[in-house]
Enzyme design. Structure first.
Site, PDB file in Angstrom:
ATOM      1  N   GLN A 175     -78.366 -95.329 -16.167  1.00  0.00           N
ATOM      2  CA  GLN A 175     -77.468 -95.422 -16.880  1.00  0.00           C
ATOM      3  C   GLN A 175     -76.992 -96.793 -17.581  1.00  0.00           C
ATOM      4  OE1 GLN A 175     -73.870 -94.857 -14.419  1.00  0.00           O
ATOM      5  NE2 GLN A 175     -74.756 -95.931 -12.634  1.00  0.00           N
ATOM      6  N   HIS A 197     -77.772 -91.977 -20.158  1.00  0.00           N
ATOM      7  CA  HIS A 197     -76.642 -91.687 -19.792  1.00  0.00           C
ATOM      8  C   HIS A 197     -75.633 -91.958 -21.007  1.00  0.00           C
ATOM      9  CE1 HIS A 197     -72.457 -92.376 -17.894  1.00  0.00           C
ATOM     10  NE2 HIS A 197     -72.800 -91.552 -17.018  1.00  0.00           N
ATOM     11  N   ASP A 238     -74.092 -88.358 -21.114  1.00  0.00           N
ATOM     12  CA  ASP A 238     -72.602 -87.836 -20.505  1.00  0.00           C
ATOM     13  C   ASP A 238     -71.671 -88.297 -21.610  1.00  0.00           C
ATOM     14  OD1 ASP A 238     -70.615 -87.181 -18.976  1.00  0.00           O
ATOM     15  OD2 ASP A 238     -71.093 -88.754 -17.436  1.00  0.00           O
ATOM     16  N   GLU A 275     -74.156 -83.640 -20.234  1.00  0.00           N
ATOM     17  CA  GLU A 275     -73.316 -83.939 -18.983  1.00  0.00           C
ATOM     18  C   GLU A 275     -71.880 -83.681 -19.568  1.00  0.00           C
ATOM     19  OE1 GLU A 275     -72.295 -86.574 -15.192  1.00  0.00           O
ATOM     20  OE2 GLU A 275     -74.050 -86.768 -16.298  1.00  0.00           O
ATOM     21  N   ASP A 309     -70.099 -81.715 -14.376  1.00  0.00           N
ATOM     22  CA  ASP A 309     -69.659 -83.052 -13.637  1.00  0.00           C
ATOM     23  C   ASP A 309     -68.284 -82.828 -13.464  1.00  0.00           C
ATOM     24  OD1 ASP A 309     -68.838 -85.385 -12.714  1.00  0.00           O
ATOM     25  OD2 ASP A 309     -69.169 -86.473 -14.495  1.00  0.00           O
ATOM     26  N   GLN A 331     -74.276 -82.098 -10.994  1.00  0.00           N
ATOM     27  CA  GLN A 331     -74.356 -83.257 -10.587  1.00  0.00           C
ATOM     28  C   GLN A 331     -73.556 -83.273  -9.157  1.00  0.00           C
ATOM     29  OE1 GLN A 331     -72.914 -88.061 -10.691  1.00  0.00           O
ATOM     30  NE2 GLN A 331     -72.491 -86.588 -12.614  1.00  0.00           N
ATOM     31  N   LYS A 333     -72.098 -85.473  -6.936  1.00  0.00           N
ATOM     32  CA  LYS A 333     -71.654 -86.760  -7.007  1.00  0.00           C
ATOM     33  C   LYS A 333     -71.230 -87.135  -5.676  1.00  0.00           C
ATOM     34  CE  LYS A 333     -69.135 -89.228 -10.575  1.00  0.00           C
ATOM     35  NZ  LYS A 333     -68.833 -88.791 -11.940  1.00  0.00           N
ATOM     36  N   THR A 362     -72.095 -93.172  -8.799  1.00  0.00           N
ATOM     37  CA  THR A 362     -71.210 -93.748  -9.789  1.00  0.00           C
ATOM     38  C   THR A 362     -71.829 -95.103  -9.737  1.00  0.00           C
ATOM     39  OG1 THR A 362     -69.148 -94.776  -9.934  1.00  0.00           O
ATOM     40  CG2 THR A 362     -69.327 -94.307  -7.784  1.00  0.00           C
ATOM     41  N   CYS A 363     -71.313 -95.875 -10.773  1.00  0.00           N
ATOM     42  CA  CYS A 363     -71.837 -97.263 -10.984  1.00  0.00           C
ATOM     43  C   CYS A 363     -71.101 -97.998 -10.060  1.00  0.00           C
ATOM     44  CB  CYS A 363     -71.753 -97.540 -12.401  1.00  0.00           C
ATOM     45  SG  CYS A 363     -69.748 -97.245 -13.050  1.00  0.00           S
TER      46      CYS A 363
END
Length: 423
Positions: A175, A197, A238, A275, A309, A331, A333, A362-363
């Protein structure tokens, strides 16, 4: 080996919490911050420093197993749990969660995870434990089971869910954050299997008519081709529901389908996944919109895969998207599913269907949670796994890739030792 003590320590995560609705409604960037008022309940400003809650389980022999409670960057959006304040959950983890776990067999991962999932809501000050808490505690339980049984977390999960782990690293998805050009260049140089991403989370970034995204994919395909014939990546962008703002329903109409054909042509010759093309008002509406677009693309022969998502948060949500054929990829998640075992179950649910499982997240996670997810990806042989935490790309790619390679090497060594012992 028993669990003897449970501790919780507030910590920091790998990125930030962002009020997605405020950003979509016009909050503007001011350097790295955002100007504007928050919209989503719980936020005090549009961008806030990320938090985590470190969970430590002390075992009988003094070994300490860890997990990190973490929540997604866009908390409180798309049906997700509210903003996670780590300090608020220290008494929950050291109280009712500890009461339920202390004295239990550390090797019994499945049973221990189920105990946490089914804690009495009256003891946790809510309908259920926040997904972040279940996520972090389950990571610690997986770590504890692996340490107590002298196995990899991959093997613990494989035994629990009857899987045959992957014997090579699962394709990693990088990403880029807002540095979508510089970081994509890095990904191409490092041969990342799935990229970039892109963080196309506003009309400004996508273009009023979607033209900026087309231009970006055209550039990306050119740069990937320049790397040489040995590199054959998959593109995954995304758009955070923004194409729904650009076009609006119905999504199977010619204008929308033609636009996706433009995206396909720009990305050629590489496979393309988009996404979150739209963000509807609820799960049923999102499934309808995604299915409508997917059917429109299929009828027109436009080979672009759609990734679910928004409104695809829980295990039940994943099952609903898969059962209705609303997406080519879902996804999973991980922080939104709660216990990490739910992520494994979600990936497995995609087996035998025409929907692939992308183990995401997630980041805004941590190294600890990213390493745990790498084991889920290996144990279930997911289609791809997210490079995390952070938005710098390099660090997350390193963390997830190295964890998978270490695990595969250890499993190969253990297998060789078993063969030698049998001889």
């Amino acid at each position: 080996m028993r669990i003897e003590d449970v501790r919780a320590i507030p910590g920091v995560s790998g990125f930030f919490f962002d009020d997605q609705r405020a950003i979509k409604q016009g909050a503007t960037q001011d350097g790295f911050d955002y100007e504007g008022d928050p919209v989503t309940p719980g936020f005090e400003r549009v961008r806030e420093a990320g938090e985590c809650l470190i969970v430590e389980l002390e075992l009988t022999d003094g070994t300490v197993a860890r997990g990190d409670c973490a929540a997604v960057q866009y908390s409180g959006a798309g049906g997700r749990d509210p903003l996670f304040r780590a300090a608020e959950y220290v008494p929950v983890v050291e109280g009712p969660v500890a009461d339920a776990l202390v004295g239990r067999d550390a090797t019994a991962f499945g049973g221990n995870a189920t105990v946490v999932e089914s804690l009495d809501p009256a003891k946790t000050d809510g309908d259920r434990l926040h997904t972040a808490v279940r996520y972090g505690v389950s990571q610690a339980l997986l770590n504890a089971a692996a340490r107590a049984s002298h196995r990899t977390p991959t093997d613990v999960l494989a035994e629990a869910y009857g899987t045959v782990p992957a014997d090579e690293p699962v394709p990693v998805f990088g990403q880029s954050g807002d540095e979508r050009y510089a970081n994509a260049e890095k990904m191409i140089l490092k041969g990342v299997p799935v990229l970039p991403h892109g963080l196309f989370n506003s009309v400004e970034k996508v273009g009023d008519d979607g033209e900026t995204l087309v231009e970006y994919l055209d550039w990306l395909a050119e740069r990937a081709t320049e790397r040489g014939e040995a590199y054959d990546p998959r593109f995954h962008v995304d758009v955070y529901g923004v194409l729904g703002e650009v076009f609006g329903p119905p999504y199977d109409r010619e204008e929308v389908v033609s636009y996706f054909e433009e995206l396909r042509a720009a990305a050629s010759p590489y496979p393309l996944q988009v996404e979150g093309p739209m963000d509807a008002e609820g799960r049923a509406e999102q499934i309808h919109a995604m299915a409508e677009l997917r059917e429109g693309l299929a009828s027109a022969g436009v080979d672009v895969d759609l990734v679910a998502d928004e409104w695809c948060n829980t295990l039940d949500d994943v099952q609903a998207f898969v059962d209705t054929g609303a997406a080519d990829v879902v996804q999973v998640k991980a922080p939104d599913l709660g216990g990490i075992q739910r992520s494994a179950e979600a990936v497995r649910y995609c087996e035998g269907t025409d929907t692939r499982a992308y183990l995401g997240g997630t980041c805004n996670e941590t190294v600890t949670s990213a390493r745990a997810c790498a084991h889920v990806a290996l144990a279930t042989n997911a289609a791809q796994v997210l490079a995390k935490p952070g938005m710098g790309f390099d660090e997350g790619f390193m963390v997830v890739t190295n964890e998978m390679r270490r695990t595969i090497a250890r499993r190969e060594a253990d297998a060789a030792t078993e063969v030698t012992a049998d001889d």
